[in-house]
Write a protein that holds these residues in place. Structure first.
Motif, PDB file in Angstrom:
ATOM      1  N   ASN A  61       0.533  -0.943  -0.119  1.00  0.00           N
ATOM      2  CA  ASN A  61       0.249   0.321   0.531  1.00  0.00           C
ATOM      3  C   ASN A  61       0.907   1.274  -0.586  1.00  0.00           C
ATOM      4  O   ASN A  61       1.073   2.037   0.587  1.00  0.00           O
ATOM      5  CB  ASN A  61      -0.697   0.033   1.451  1.00  0.00           C
ATOM      6  CG  ASN A  61      -1.797   1.237   0.705  1.00  0.00           C
ATOM      7  OD1 ASN A  61      -1.963   1.628  -0.374  1.00  0.00           O
ATOM      8  ND2 ASN A  61      -2.353   1.731   2.084  1.00  0.00           N
ATOM      9  N   GLN A 149     -11.039  -4.173  -2.058  1.00  0.00           N
ATOM     10  CA  GLN A 149      -9.821  -4.562  -1.040  1.00  0.00           C
ATOM     11  C   GLN A 149      -9.205  -5.933  -0.821  1.00  0.00           C
ATOM     12  O   GLN A 149      -9.694  -7.056  -1.132  1.00  0.00           O
ATOM     13  CB  GLN A 149     -10.165  -4.184   0.770  1.00  0.00           C
ATOM     14  CG  GLN A 149     -11.542  -5.238   1.244  1.00  0.00           C
ATOM     15  CD  GLN A 149     -11.982  -5.498   2.336  1.00  0.00           C
ATOM     16  OE1 GLN A 149     -13.086  -5.725   2.999  1.00  0.00           O
ATOM     17  NE2 GLN A 149     -11.132  -4.264   3.872  1.00  0.00           N
ATOM     18  N   ALA A 223      -2.747   5.198  10.992  1.00  0.00           N
ATOM     19  CA  ALA A 223      -2.875   4.664   9.735  1.00  0.00           C
ATOM     20  C   ALA A 223      -3.796   6.470   8.245  1.00  0.00           C
ATOM     21  O   ALA A 223      -3.574   5.938   7.026  1.00  0.00           O
ATOM     22  CB  ALA A 223      -3.488   3.856   9.584  1.00  0.00           C
ATOM     23  N   LEU A 230      -0.121   0.145   6.057  1.00  0.00           N
ATOM     24  CA  LEU A 230      -0.178  -1.714   6.294  1.00  0.00           C
ATOM     25  C   LEU A 230      -0.899  -1.921   7.548  1.00  0.00           C
ATOM     26  O   LEU A 230       0.023  -1.646   8.619  1.00  0.00           O
ATOM     27  CB  LEU A 230       0.573  -3.140   6.079  1.00  0.00           C
ATOM     28  CG  LEU A 230       1.218  -3.402   4.621  1.00  0.00           C
ATOM     29  CD1 LEU A 230       2.121  -4.330   4.466  1.00  0.00           C
ATOM     30  CD2 LEU A 230       0.333  -3.529   3.711  1.00  0.00           C
ATOM     31  N   ALA A 234      -7.161  -4.507   9.296  1.00  0.00           N
ATOM     32  CA  ALA A 234      -7.041  -4.721   8.104  1.00  0.00           C
ATOM     33  C   ALA A 234      -7.225  -6.042   7.616  1.00  0.00           C
ATOM     34  O   ALA A 234      -7.570  -6.831   6.812  1.00  0.00           O
ATOM     35  CB  ALA A 234      -6.274  -3.922   6.634  1.00  0.00           C
ATOM     36  N   SER A 348      -8.064  -0.455   4.275  1.00  0.00           N
ATOM     37  CA  SER A 348      -6.634   0.166   4.043  1.00  0.00           C
ATOM     38  C   SER A 348      -6.800   1.744   4.193  1.00  0.00           C
ATOM     39  O   SER A 348      -7.672   2.452   2.837  1.00  0.00           O
ATOM     40  CB  SER A 348      -5.704  -0.527   3.165  1.00  0.00           C
ATOM     41  OG  SER A 348      -6.191  -0.118   1.980  1.00  0.00           O
TER      42      SER A 348
END
Length: 358
Positions: A61, A149, A223, A230, A234, A348
């Motif tokens: 990510n 996702q 986040a 990451l 999630a 995420s």
């Protein structure tokens, strides 16, 4: 360790209040991701289309993309400051990620009245979407973009109906890209063993572990602040303050436990999708990303979950064995996805559009 940290928080002014202050709220995080993934408005502007583009998949990510907007075009550019040189030394995953974002952009723009074409230059340094204003053309995968996702959880093992398998295969048709679907249990088990071997090799690599750790986000607050990486929730892991996350990762993230989890999650999956390109260059890796993103969106539309299990692609010595196992000797496998029926997980994070504009 956690008790000691709790004591420190209590000394700082109350355990519960200190914990909430350090961690943040999952309700706030859900509201944040809900805004990022809000449905396309009736009269969207280019920022709404770019927001949908940023919901694409990317390695760790990292979101390694920048967008440059002109009157009748959008350029997607690689952001090499977000490269992961240990796990991705030739930027293969980075260019695949750009292809994922390009496909989301194409779908969202076409569906909302900006139909056009994607062109990739030979070196992959730029993907240009050139468009004109047209009538909106509904796209069957548009609604799947905000719902897609990577679901890192156990699935329920149910097989996918043949008609859905055929639709998944059809969704990936892209010049220069091949898809191998593995749904028979003996071959799934063979690929699983390679995935576990790759995971074991990566976890024994101190440089890999250090790079992975830099992209881990342990709290809703962390986040949301970074907008990338990451996020522990999630993948079904507990949230905690960022200052606790690193030590907890070092203490509890073991090769044995992760190998067991990898094997269990593969065993719970309905199948594996393995993507290969005809050539090893950025333009073909971008094409793989486009095909992979369409597969993920088609799976989402069909009620399926998916997750990346790229360890045998990332550990170079395992690639020839994987290619031979799936009948593609002499080629480089690019991406592995597992798929099946599974639970919904927290989404995420993503960076806002203004953070990814040139």
């Amino acid at each position: 360790m956690l008790i000691g940290a709790g004591g420190a928080l209590m000394l700082a002014g109350g355990a519960a209040a200190g914990w909430r202050s350090a961690v943040g709220s999952m309700d706030d995080f859900d509201a944040y991701t809900g805004g990022l993934r809000a449905p396309m408005p009736a009269d969207p502007d280019i920022a709404d289309i770019l927001r949908y583009a940023t919901l694409a998949a990317s390695g760790h990510n990292t979101q390694p993309w920048r967008f440059r907007v002109a009157e009748r075009s959008v350029d997607i550019l690689p952001d090499l400051s977000r490269a992961t040189p240990v796990v991705d030394p030739d930027n293969h995953h980075l260019f695949v990620s750009l292809g994922c974002a390009a496909e989301n952009l194409l779908i969202a723009a076409t569906a909302t009245g900006r139909a056009g074409q994607l062109e990739t230059d030979a070196g992959g340094e730029r993907i240009r979407y050139s468009f004109s204003r047209t009538e909106p053309h509904p796209h069957p995968l548009l609604a799947a973009i905000p719902r897609r996702q990577s679901t890192r959880a156990d699935y329920d093992g149910r097989p996918v109906p043949a008609a859905d398998i055929a639709a998944l295969r059809q969704s990936t048709e892209t010049p220069g890209v091949r898809l191998v679907l593995v749904t028979d249990r003996p071959r799934i088990n063979q690929v699983r063993d390679l995935i576990v071997a790759g995971n074991d090799a990566q976890m024994a690599d101190a440089a890999f572990m250090a790079e992975l750790k830099r992209w881990l986000r342990f709290s809703p607050r962390g986040a949301m602040a970074s907008g990338d990486g990451l996020f522990s929730a999630a993948s079904g892991n507990p949230v905690m303050p960022e200052f606790l996350g690193g030590p907890a990762f070092d203490a509890f993230f073991t090769a044995s436990a992760e190998n067991d989890k990898c094997a269990r999650q593969i065993d719970s999956s309905a199948g594996l999708a393995i993507f290969l390109a005809e050539r090893e260059d950025p333009a073909h890796w971008i094409a793989v990303g486009r095909a992979c993103q369409r597969f993920a969106l088609a799976a989402t539309a069909a009620g399926l979950k998916h997750a990346f299990v790229n360890q045998p692609v990332e550990v170079a010595r395992l690639r020839p064995e994987l290619a031979a196992l799936i009948g593609e000797s002499g080629t480089r496998p690019d991406i592995i996805l597992r798929f099946g029926y599974g639970p919904a997980m927290p989404f995420s994070p993503r960076r806002p559009v203004n953070a990814v504009l040139v």
